[in-house]
Design an enzyme around this catalytic site. Structure first.
Site, PDB file in Angstrom:
ATOM      1  N   ARG A  92      -5.922  -3.977   8.436  1.00 27.24           N
ATOM      2  CA  ARG A  92      -6.433  -5.340   8.278  1.00 27.24           C
ATOM      3  C   ARG A  92      -5.827  -6.259   9.323  1.00 27.24           C
ATOM      4  O   ARG A  92      -6.468  -7.156   9.825  1.00 27.24           O
ATOM      5  CB  ARG A  92      -6.108  -5.829   6.860  1.00 27.24           C
ATOM      6  CG  ARG A  92      -7.052  -6.827   6.328  1.00 27.24           C
ATOM      7  CD  ARG A  92      -7.107  -6.914   4.823  1.00 27.24           C
ATOM      8  NE  ARG A  92      -5.878  -6.587   4.121  1.00 27.24           N
ATOM      9  CZ  ARG A  92      -5.853  -6.128   2.880  1.00 27.24           C
ATOM     10  NH1 ARG A  92      -6.987  -5.927   2.226  1.00 27.24           N
ATOM     11  NH2 ARG A  92      -4.721  -5.878   2.274  1.00 27.24           N
TER      12      ARG A  92
ATOM     13  N   ASP B 294       2.668  -1.059  11.572  1.00 32.65           N
ATOM     14  CA  ASP B 294       2.735  -2.389  12.185  1.00 32.65           C
ATOM     15  C   ASP B 294       4.048  -3.116  11.863  1.00 32.65           C
ATOM     16  O   ASP B 294       4.070  -4.338  11.768  1.00 32.65           O
ATOM     17  CB  ASP B 294       1.526  -3.239  11.735  1.00 32.65           C
ATOM     18  CG  ASP B 294       1.456  -3.395  10.226  1.00 32.65           C
ATOM     19  OD1 ASP B 294       2.166  -2.668   9.505  1.00 32.65           O
ATOM     20  OD2 ASP B 294       0.685  -4.252   9.762  1.00 32.65           O
TER      21      ASP B 294
ATOM     22  N   ASP C  79       5.831  -5.050   6.290  1.00 30.90           N
ATOM     23  CA  ASP C  79       6.401  -6.371   6.592  1.00 30.90           C
ATOM     24  C   ASP C  79       6.291  -7.346   5.414  1.00 30.90           C
ATOM     25  O   ASP C  79       7.166  -8.194   5.222  1.00 30.90           O
ATOM     26  CB  ASP C  79       5.793  -6.956   7.878  1.00 30.90           C
ATOM     27  CG  ASP C  79       4.283  -7.058   7.829  1.00 30.90           C
ATOM     28  OD1 ASP C  79       3.667  -6.441   6.931  1.00 30.90           O
ATOM     29  OD2 ASP C  79       3.713  -7.754   8.685  1.00 30.90           O
TER      30      ASP C  79
ATOM     31  N   THR D 178       4.383   2.447   5.685  1.00 25.90           N
ATOM     32  CA  THR D 178       3.001   1.948   5.635  1.00 25.90           C
ATOM     33  C   THR D 178       2.185   2.757   6.628  1.00 25.90           C
ATOM     34  O   THR D 178       2.685   3.073   7.720  1.00 25.90           O
ATOM     35  CB  THR D 178       2.887   0.447   5.986  1.00 25.90           C
ATOM     36  OG1 THR D 178       1.517   0.155   6.344  1.00 25.90           O
ATOM     37  CG2 THR D 178       3.764   0.024   7.150  1.00 25.90           C
TER      38      THR D 178
ATOM     39  N   GLY E  78       0.830  -1.209   0.000  1.00 25.20           N
ATOM     40  CA  GLY E  78       0.000   0.000   0.000  1.00 25.20           C
ATOM     41  C   GLY E  78       0.859   1.253   0.000  1.00 25.20           C
ATOM     42  O   GLY E  78       1.899   1.301   0.655  1.00 25.20           O
TER      43      GLY E  78
ATOM     44  N   ARG F 225       1.037  -4.855  -5.296  1.00 25.69           N
ATOM     45  CA  ARG F 225       1.208  -6.070  -4.484  1.00 25.69           C
ATOM     46  C   ARG F 225       1.483  -7.184  -5.494  1.00 25.69           C
ATOM     47  O   ARG F 225       0.664  -7.443  -6.367  1.00 25.69           O
ATOM     48  CB  ARG F 225      -0.054  -6.364  -3.675  1.00 25.69           C
ATOM     49  CG  ARG F 225      -0.438  -5.216  -2.739  1.00 25.69           C
ATOM     50  CD  ARG F 225      -1.538  -5.632  -1.775  1.00 25.69           C
ATOM     51  NE  ARG F 225      -2.154  -4.475  -1.140  1.00 25.69           N
ATOM     52  CZ  ARG F 225      -1.690  -3.877  -0.049  1.00 25.69           C
ATOM     53  NH1 ARG F 225      -0.593  -4.319   0.530  1.00 25.69           N
ATOM     54  NH2 ARG F 225      -2.319  -2.844   0.480  1.00 25.69           N
TER      55      ARG F 225
ATOM     56  N   ASP G 166      -0.045   1.706   8.371  1.00 26.03           N
ATOM     57  CA  ASP G 166      -0.470   0.840   9.475  1.00 26.03           C
ATOM     58  C   ASP G 166       0.427   0.882  10.714  1.00 26.03           C
ATOM     59  O   ASP G 166       0.026   0.447  11.786  1.00 26.03           O
ATOM     60  CB  ASP G 166      -0.562  -0.612   8.995  1.00 26.03           C
ATOM     61  CG  ASP G 166      -1.737  -0.831   8.070  1.00 26.03           C
ATOM     62  OD1 ASP G 166      -2.578   0.075   7.954  1.00 26.03           O
ATOM     63  OD2 ASP G 166      -1.815  -1.908   7.459  1.00 26.03           O
TER      64      ASP G 166
HETATM   65  O1  F6P Z   1      -1.332  -0.180   3.299  1.00 26.84           O
HETATM   66  C1  F6P Z   1      -1.919  -0.837   4.351  1.00 26.84           C
HETATM   67  C2  F6P Z   1      -3.395  -0.904   4.117  1.00 26.84           C
HETATM   68  O2  F6P Z   1      -3.870   0.397   3.886  1.00 26.84           O
HETATM   69  C3  F6P Z   1      -4.167  -1.577   5.216  1.00 26.84           C
HETATM   70  O3  F6P Z   1      -4.478  -0.756   6.289  1.00 26.84           O
HETATM   71  C4  F6P Z   1      -5.379  -2.033   4.476  1.00 26.84           C
HETATM   72  O4  F6P Z   1      -5.960  -3.105   5.141  1.00 26.84           O
HETATM   73  C5  F6P Z   1      -4.846  -2.422   3.134  1.00 26.84           C
HETATM   74  O5  F6P Z   1      -3.670  -1.653   2.960  1.00 26.84           O
HETATM   75  C6  F6P Z   1      -5.775  -2.185   1.988  1.00 26.84           C
HETATM   76  O6  F6P Z   1      -5.122  -2.519   0.823  1.00 26.84           O
HETATM   77  P1  F6P Z   1      -5.706  -2.410  -0.642  1.00 26.84           P
HETATM   78  O7  F6P Z   1      -5.747  -0.962  -0.985  1.00 26.84           O
HETATM   79  O8  F6P Z   1      -4.766  -3.140  -1.504  1.00 26.84           O
HETATM   80  O9  F6P Z   1      -7.059  -3.003  -0.570  1.00 26.84           O
END
Ligand code: F6P
Length: 325
Positions: free
Chosen positions: A175, A133, A106, A129, A14, A75, A131
């Site tokens: 998530r 995390d 991660d 990120t 992301g 991704r 997040d």
């Molecule tokens: O980048 C992290 C994140 O924003 C998470 O918080 C979220 O769950 C996920 O990416 C959403 O990803 P995507 O935009 O690929 O659905």
């Protein structure tokens, strides 16, 4: 003639506000130190597509303040299988890369660890990120901006919730992690904060607490829910909660708005120092590390460490009920 080190730089997973600031620092510090910096567009996918571009100091002009990433991100499914990683290693060898700098979370660092098995170039990660995390760094690039965006939205929701005396469920990103929900919920004075680390949700107990809040004279109630707090999607979750309550709840999903926008001063500060520091680490011969920040000091963390689960602050979590009396 001394061979110039050739370093690839990519963004993966992301996007996060501050990715551009980090990229700019990698490019400019790299060029200043006589490295060749090659942008790999679209994350690890860009390796297979051989989507490369040599960066100049001008390529990263006017981006320090911009959200998202100018070199795109993705991704990459192929990086989950050994065959794919092996193929990527062959491409990096063919193009004579000496190192790879990956901006991400991660999952991105898991990709670097997989690559380490097939390629002996230098591998360095920069934690970016929203997040927050990533184990081994106090903060990740993008988190500060994201929580600011979310908190502004929550303050607005509070205005309308208070005026109409309503209960709001607000879904924030995360998530796998409750960092955003916890910091935003605490900052916005949420009555309830639900996070993946504390799953599953006890609906009966939650409904009791909400009823009791009403009885104590609370006019508005905000329940902040991290994406991964419940296995159900947020619509099903809301319907389920309503079964336990005698009043309607209103749902607001903040979504990807949390990932965009100009990076905060703090994110630019962190991103720039981490980007430049990663270049210093390449020059120092480091590999298999993530650069991070602990107690305001720049640190090097073995990539394998980043795969540990970063715990949320239990103390802050334990305060929620008391702060909502
Ligand atoms: O980048 C992290 C994140 O924003 C998470 O918080 C979220 O769950 C996920 O990416 C959403 O990803 P995507 O935009 O690929 O659905």
């Amino acid at each position: 003639m001394i061979k110039m080190k050739k370093i690839g730089v990519l963004c993966s997973g992301g996007d996060a506000p501050g990715m551009n600031a980090a990229l700019r620092a990698v490019v400019r510090r790299g060029i200043a130190k006589k490295l060749k910096i090659i942008a790999i567009y679209r994350g690890f996918d860009g390796i297979f597509q051989e989507y490369f571009e040599e960066m100049t100091a001008r390529s990263v002009g006017d981006i320090v303040q911009r959200g998202g990433t100018i070199i795109k991100t993705a991704r990459c499914e192929k990086f989950f299988i050994d065959e794919g990683v092996r193929e990527a290693a062959e491409i990096l060898k063919k193009h004579n890369f000496d190192g790879l700098c990956a901006l991400g979370g991660d999952g991105t660092f898991k990709g670097l660890l997989a690559l380490q098995k097939h390629w002996n170039g230098q591998l360095i990660g920069i934690p970016t990120t929203i997040d927050n995390d990533v184990y081994g760094t106090d903060y990740t690039v993008g988190f500060d901006t994201a929580i600011d965006t979310a908190i502004q939205a929550l303050d607005k929701i509070r205005d309308t919730a208070e005026s109409h005396e309503r209960i709001f469920i607000v879904e924030v990103m995360g998530r796998e992690s409750g960092y955003i929900a916890l910091e935003v919920g605490i900052g916005a004075g949420a009555e309830e904060i639900l996070i993946p680390e504390e799953a599953p949700v006890d609906f009966a107990a939650l409904a009791n607490r909400l009823r009791s809040a009403r009885e104590r004279g609370k006019k508005s109630i905000i329940i902040v829910v991290a994406e991964g707090a419940d296995e159900r999607d947020i619509f099903t979750f809301s319907k389920e909660l309503m079964k336990y309550l005698d009043v309607k709840t209103y749902l607001s999903i903040l979504g990807h708005v949390q990932r965009g926008g100009a990076p905060s001063a703090l994110d630019r500060w962190l991103a720039t120092r981490l980007g430049a520091f990663s270049v210093d680490c390449f020059l120092n011969g480091d590999t298999g590390i993530m650069v991070g920040e602990q107690n305001h000091q720049l640190v090097k963390v073995p990539l394998i460490e980043t795969q540990k689960k970063k715990p949320i602050e239990k103390y802050a979590f334990s305060l929620i009920q008391d702060l909502a009396i």
